[in-house]
Design an enzyme around this catalytic site. Structure first.
Site, PDB file in Angstrom:
ATOM      1  N   LYS A  75       0.791  -1.231   0.000  1.00 17.06           N
ATOM      2  CA  LYS A  75       0.000   0.000   0.000  1.00 17.06           C
ATOM      3  C   LYS A  75       0.826   1.285   0.000  1.00 17.06           C
ATOM      4  O   LYS A  75       0.369   2.326  -0.480  1.00 17.06           O
ATOM      5  CB  LYS A  75      -0.933   0.006   1.206  1.00 17.06           C
ATOM      6  CG  LYS A  75      -2.146  -0.885   1.068  1.00 17.06           C
ATOM      7  CD  LYS A  75      -3.210  -0.209   0.229  1.00 17.06           C
ATOM      8  CE  LYS A  75      -4.530  -0.942   0.297  1.00 17.06           C
ATOM      9  NZ  LYS A  75      -5.614  -0.226  -0.396  1.00 17.06           N
ATOM     10  N   ASP A 122      -7.815   0.095   7.061  1.00 19.87           N
ATOM     11  CA  ASP A 122      -7.903  -1.156   7.801  1.00 19.87           C
ATOM     12  C   ASP A 122      -6.522  -1.581   8.290  1.00 19.87           C
ATOM     13  O   ASP A 122      -6.402  -2.574   8.994  1.00 19.87           O
ATOM     14  CB  ASP A 122      -8.482  -2.256   6.907  1.00 19.87           C
ATOM     15  CG  ASP A 122      -9.946  -2.005   6.577  1.00 19.87           C
ATOM     16  OD1 ASP A 122     -10.748  -1.924   7.506  1.00 19.87           O
ATOM     17  OD2 ASP A 122     -10.271  -1.884   5.382  1.00 19.87           O
TER      18      ASP A 122
END
Length: 389
Positions: A75, A122
């Site tokens: 990410k 998350d």
């Protein structure tokens, strides 16, 4: 299939207006930026020859993103690139002029002023934003949904970000972070999902993910025939799908989208032919994929490129985790977390089902590419899964 549902769709191969932002040229710009960081190295592409043979495939390759920048997930590619583009715009720099050194310069710090980067996560996206903010001398505010594993919270706090765990799901955290960014002097929202009026930063995040696709494409001896991709809000999947569609226009791979059953918003959207959200709690251990609302940018791209949508129970992801961690003789072991191994679990289910194999073309000519998007980002649950049979 035992733990996976499949929805087939004839791919229309329709061009999306977002394709020009996700080309090979854009991928090379993103990779040039990422390679300017001292921590940069291409992540390995593991060939699992023994498992491919067992499943009757020509080849099976897994891109191991647990080794990305020492952050245990891919990410950071998106968050760092979006923040860089924001700073570069303030400095009047073109994308090809962006480097790690330029963004840490005195001029960059002066241009940023009191910038505060907000995001909802998350786990992995927020960690990437927090790491980038720390590296560039900025502040980060991270909002996380209820039920978030303690290890994911602490990993982000360790990077100097302000972190709160909210009493809502991921989509609620996105709305909260967006509101707080608007209400804070110098606030900038860095989110990997889009909505009307908020598209530029999500698109820059998607461009950052192209580094991963470009690396994999260069590491393969031949282009893939199938690419299995995880979908949360869909930004990573859409970026990778758009890249391969344009990089290999004469023979583009089949795109297979994988989601947890508890948060299969793309599966439901494809069934209805329009964006369809999953409401309320989304109980799944695949925390990185527990997103109830597709990004409109991702939906616009994926609705025309996806050959099949796979909705997977947690048991499928657990099976994928164990298959990667306990390889067949001659194959390399890969530590892959719940979201990272979802595609392996879905592939195992599909390959074991005669009708699914035939429908997806998983035969002796299939060259399958998977992305293990994270390592053991929840070590407690990873150990629990490994202890199961």
């Amino acid at each position: 299939m035992q733990n996976t549902q499949m929805l087939l769709r004839a791919t229309r191969r329709q061009a999306s207006p977002y394709f020009p932002a996700l080309t090979g040229e854009q991928a090379r710009l993103a990779r040039a930026f990422h390679s300017s960081f001292p921590q940069y190295a291409p992540t390995p592409l593991a060939e699992l020859s023994a498992l491919a043979a067992q499943m009757g495939l020509k080849s099976l390759l897994v891109k191991d993103e647990s080794q990305r920048f020492g952050l245990n997930a891919f990410k950071v590619l998106g968050g760092s690139y979006a923040i860089a583009r924001h700073i570069a715009a303030r400095l009047g720099l073109r994308p090809e002029e962006m480097t790690f050194a330029a963004l840490r310069s005195d001029a960059a710090r002066a241009a940023l002023g009191n910038a505060v980067f907000f995001t909802a996560t998350d786990g992995n996206h927020g960690r990437g934003v927090a790491w980038t903010a720390r590296e560039l001398g900025c502040r980060a505010m991270v909002r996380m949904p209820k039920g978030t594993a303690k290890s994911r919270v602490e990993n982000i706090r360790a990077l100097g970000a302000e972190v709160t765990v909210e009493d809502c799901n991921y989509d609620g955290c996105v709305r909260l972070a967006a509101r707080q960014a608007r209400e804070t002097a110098g606030g900038v929202l860095v989110q990997d999902t889009a909505w009307p009026g908020y598209e530029q930063i999500p698109l820059h995040i998607m461009q950052g993910y192209l580094t991963m696709a470009l690396e994999a494409d260069e590491q393969m001896e031949a282009p893939p025939t199938h690419v299995f991709l995880q979908a949360g809000v869909g930004s990573m999947a859409a970026a990778v799908a758009a890249y391969f569609e344009q990089a290999h226009p004469q023979d583009p791979p089949k795109i297979i989208l994988v989601e947890p059953t508890a948060a299969d918003c793309f599966f439901r959207s494809a069934a209805k032919g329009e964006i369809t959200a999953v409401k309320g709690d989304m109980p799944t251990m695949m925390a990185g994929l527990a997103c109830g609302e597709p990004s409109p940018i991702a939906w616009d791209i994926l609705k025309g490129l996806t050959a099949a949508y796979l909705s997977c129970e947690d048991a499928a992801a657990a099976r994928g985790m164990r298959a990667l961690a306990r390889p067949l003789a001659g194959d390399r072991a890969i530590v892959s977390g719940e979201s990272g191994a979802a595609t392996m679990g879905a592939l195992l289910d599909a390959a074991a089902d005669e009708k699914a194999r035939e429908a997806l073309g998983l035969d002796g000519n299939a060259r399958v590419l998977l992305f293990s998007t994270e390592g053991d980002t929840d070590p407690v649950n990873y150990r629990r899964v490994m202890e199961e049979n």
